[in-house]
Design an enzyme around this catalytic site. Sequence first.
Site, mmCIF file in Angstrom:
data_model
loop_
_atom_site.group_PDB
_atom_site.id
_atom_site.type_symbol
_atom_site.label_atom_id
_atom_site.label_comp_id
_atom_site.label_asym_id
_atom_site.label_seq_id
_atom_site.Cartn_x
_atom_site.Cartn_y
_atom_site.Cartn_z
ATOM 1 N N SER A 194 55.311 64.151 -13.387
ATOM 2 C CA SER A 194 55.327 65.493 -14.829
ATOM 3 C C SER A 194 54.543 63.978 -15.927
ATOM 4 C CB SER A 194 56.231 66.067 -14.908
ATOM 5 O OG SER A 194 55.204 67.278 -15.928
ATOM 6 N N ASP A 347 48.854 67.822 -17.511
ATOM 7 C CA ASP A 347 49.427 67.015 -16.721
ATOM 8 C C ASP A 347 48.879 65.853 -15.519
ATOM 9 O OD1 ASP A 347 50.605 69.176 -15.679
ATOM 10 O OD2 ASP A 347 52.522 67.960 -16.559
ATOM 11 N N ASP A 349 50.496 65.986 -13.155
ATOM 12 C CA ASP A 349 50.888 66.831 -12.014
ATOM 13 C C ASP A 349 50.722 68.042 -12.045
ATOM 14 O OD1 ASP A 349 52.430 68.118 -13.302
ATOM 15 O OD2 ASP A 349 54.154 67.589 -12.194
ATOM 16 N N ASP A 351 51.137 70.906 -13.168
ATOM 17 C CA ASP A 351 51.536 72.335 -13.567
ATOM 18 C C ASP A 351 51.826 72.749 -15.463
ATOM 19 O OD1 ASP A 351 53.589 70.867 -14.761
ATOM 20 O OD2 ASP A 351 55.015 71.137 -13.388
#
Length: 657
Positions: A194, A347, A349, A351
């Site tokens: 993340s 960010d 990734d 999400d």
Amino acid sequence: MPTDVDGLNSKIECRVADGQLMESSAKNIRSLLAGAKTDLYLNSVNQLVDSCEWSELNDRFYQTLAFGTGGLRGRTIGKIVTSAERGNAREDERPEFPCVGTNAMNFFNINRATRGLVAYVHDWNAREKTSEKPKIVIAHDPRFFSRDFAEVAAKVAAENGSDACVFEGPRSVPELSFAVRYLKANAGIVITASHNPPYDNGYKVYFSDGAQVIEPHASGIIAKVNAITTESFAPLPKDRQGKVTTIGKDIDHAYMRRLETLILDPQMIREAKSLRIIYTPLHGTGSVIIKPLLTRLGFNFQVVAEQDRFDGRFPTVKSPNPENGEALTMAITLAQKEGADLVVATDPDCDRMGAAVRGNDEKMKLLTGNQTGSLLAWYRIKTLFDKGVLNEQNASRAVIIKTFVTTDLQKAIADYYGLRCVETLTGFKYIGAKLGKYERAIPGQLRRSYADLNEQETRRLRLAHSSFYVFGGEESYGYSGADFVRDKDGNGAVVMFCEVAAYAKSRGETLEQLLDEIFATFGYFAEKNGSLVFEGAEGAKKITRLAESYSTHPFFDVLRSKVVEIKNFETETIRDVEGDPVPKERMSIFELEDQTRIAVRPSGTEPKIKYYLFAQRRPESGKFNAAELSKIKAQVAEKLDHLWDWLQKDAESRLNK
């Protein structure tokens, strides 16, 4: 293999005896070296031993990286990089090999995790009397070693009898969630840490519903993974192995078609030409979907060029975390230059989404995750009523979901419109579990092809037979507006928030003015988050001690305000508004007599203990006027600052006892 293992063991035993090396570290070093296939492990350990880097060795080996409900997460580049790990790479490049250690993200732990997951899926299919070969979808972000780890996971999965569908390049967490359901796969894997620092990486697991694993699957997978202590295994015969397939553009287009349905007022979007948006993917996966999607929808936007390329170093930010204002600096600078109304950032990734908006003083102002989520919840509920999708008769079948540590403003908004507000533990897997529950409540014959139905059809089924999910979110910048993705969705969040900005613009208002209208109507709700960071083996002990102390020795008054209720989520049986039991978690919530609330919990993904502070003021009658609201904002901010100061001193005192 080198022949000096006996000499190394002798040095290790001496350091255990004098307390410099933990016994568990020594045990895990011996275990890893016993199953090593190359010289890399032995050479790295030897160098650290010869250099007397006992703290580094303890951090790398004090435990075997435990596979938890969130999968794996840890360092993939050590604090000290050995020459063996550096390999042929230059000092300014990514090391040739990942960090050696049982407590690190490396091929050893990717191997273990994938074999355990595949073994569990085989067992589950057998219990469900499914004879088809398992299928696992694998995605990865642009972090160091992410592609390498994805390829290892696919190879290991195939050699253990599962088909593996691997994205051709970096893709977001929400697209993986969508792809699992779209491809009717048994499970999904995302290689990502993340928004963690560049030296970290991770491994997240999803089940066939597209949500992160929870019980009963979580314990089953954890047991399988944690029972594996070596990389060595015998691949199945070729005729029983799975195939590795590359996927990409087809999934992208299918996912974007569903994301377009998040727009509630397409006509307003078409007329919002004056709205100017700056977007940054922070070197991550968001650029894959968000840029073409905003173009398709007709938004007027620019991208921060310097951050519009995959780069695991994240060189333009201190941290690729849109929760941190610093990460949006370049985007805000561009917004000021271009006179833009809105900045959105995702960010690595994709999400999570952070935002900054043009304020009443013409300067860009950062929004908190609670503020962004409240704007989204209010706009989506209000607009669904305006469009006739929701009404007084069916509102009780509509639901928003938030975590216990997310602002109560969203609960106040839901109550006003007659919607149910369900609270969950932190982690979108719990929101995903609720979405699975609502899908299962639809009669079996009607939901047989649920994942293939369009948004209008699934909405009709949910309103008629189950619960219609309107919005879900958590204070840590994660949002969702539909159930075709079962995790927080930065792609969808950008689309939804750009629509809210277009709505404000259509009324001649800024988003700050729109938020103030919401505060004036429902009450002023403010939050402050803090955390204490403790890294490494010793840090983990401090976090555990602190968390336990709030359970065994809770405080009963804070800054002259009495604690009127304590909820201990680890020891009590707590049920949500739907009567479902809340899973056990090490978290305590303290309610104070002055409507202040404090929540404390260890982070599930980072070496920190987190504190959530809440305060509110409700209008006694009517609405707050502008002067009242301004005064209340200042008073509440001062109060929360004092409270955080008190909590930090209290934590220090607890650790010193």
